[in-house]
Write a protein that holds these residues in place. Structure first.
Motif, short mmCIF file in Angstrom:
data_model
loop_
_atom_site.label_atom_id
_atom_site.label_comp_id
_atom_site.label_asym_id
_atom_site.label_seq_id
_atom_site.Cartn_x
_atom_site.Cartn_y
_atom_site.Cartn_z
N TYR A 1 0.80 -1.23 0.00
CA TYR A 1 0.00 0.00 0.00
C TYR A 1 0.83 1.27 0.00
N LEU B 1 9.90 7.17 4.64
CA LEU B 1 10.19 6.13 5.66
C LEU B 1 11.66 5.74 5.61
N VAL C 1 11.14 3.93 17.06
CA VAL C 1 10.70 2.54 16.93
C VAL C 1 11.24 1.96 15.62
N ARG D 1 10.94 -1.34 13.07
CA ARG D 1 9.82 -2.27 12.85
C ARG D 1 10.09 -3.19 11.67
N LEU E 1 7.56 -5.96 9.23
CA LEU E 1 6.27 -6.59 8.97
C LEU E 1 6.48 -7.93 8.29
N HIS F 1 4.33 -11.22 6.60
CA HIS F 1 3.03 -11.71 6.14
C HIS F 1 2.92 -13.20 6.48
N PHE G 1 -0.75 -11.41 9.85
CA PHE G 1 0.48 -10.63 9.95
C PHE G 1 1.15 -10.88 11.28
N THR H 1 3.68 -8.58 13.39
CA THR H 1 4.35 -7.28 13.39
C THR H 1 5.34 -7.25 14.55
N LEU I 1 -3.69 3.75 16.55
CA LEU I 1 -3.98 2.82 15.45
C LEU I 1 -5.22 1.98 15.75
#
Ligand code: HEM
Length: 182
Positions: free
Chosen positions: A60, A69, A124, A126, A128, A130, A140, A142, A161
């Motif tokens: 996305y 990012l 933070v 991070r 991800l 799947h 997911f 995370t 969130l």
């Protein structure tokens, strides 16, 4: 070569001590004392549970967001990041029936997931994973790492969130907090 596949193994040993483990919504998972991240999907002996995921491509994120990012996001494994969170998430059947553009609109135009999250970088780190297409119980996995002084900020991020329209499509979520012990 480092594997794209990762197993999160809850059990009696591992470099991360499980400080808390609770179901936010839907079914939880059993308590365990420690967590270890392992390359690959092979079954681990003596695991209380084993959650499998794969690092995949972006779905996305738009170009400008990807660049923004990349300019601020820290790497995993920073010495000061003694705290971590593993948050396995499953989304509803209704979510998976939506088209890509409809899901993007919910994630960002309606929920500001990326914009909200960006404010917590570089505190933070991070990653991800799947899991849905591996036939796993969660869609997911995370993973987040941060220094102890950023734990309260991380909680504020979660609150924002979880209050967003995107989370109307979350039907199972477990919140696991960890402290690095070696
Ligand atoms: C630390 C700040 C955060 C940033 C910068 C961030 C950013 C992102 C981005 C850019 C994506 C889209 C990836 C893609 O294009 O496929 C994403 C997806 C996701 N994020 Fe975050 N995020 C953050 C925090 C969180 C937190 C705290 C959670 C969990 C509680 C979370 C859960 C997810 C999930 C489940 C997805 C996948 C959504 C889907 O594909 O349906 N994120 N995040």
């Amino acid at each position: 070569m480092e594997s794209r596949f990762t197993s999160f193994v809850g059990g009696p040993t591992g470099p991360w001590k499980i400080v808390s483990l609770r179901a936010v919504c839907g079914d939880g998972i059993p308590q365990a004392s420690h967590l270890e991240l392992r390359d690959g999907l092979n079954e681990v002996e003596d695991a209380t549970w084993q959650l499998r995921g794969v690092a995949s491509n972006l779905r996305y994120t738009q170009e400008s967001e990807r660049k923004a990012l990349a300019a601020v996001q820290p790497a995993l494994g920073r010495a000061e990041a003694r705290c971590a969170a593993l948050i396995p998430i499953r989304k509803t059947a209704a979510w998976w029936l939506l088209a890509q553009d409809e899901r993007r609109a919910i994630v960002e135009e309606q929920s500001r997931h990326i914009a909200i999250g960006m404010a917590y970088l570089p505190a933070v780190a991070r990653k991800l994973f799947h899991a849905r297409d591996l036939g796993e119980p969660f869609d997911f996995l995370t993973w987040f790492e941060f220094a102890p002084e950023h734990a309260a900020g991380f909680d504020a991020l979660l609150q924002a969130l979880r209050a967003s329209p995107e989370w109307d499509y979350v039907d199972r979520e477990v919140d696991i907090r960890l402290a690095r012990v070696r």
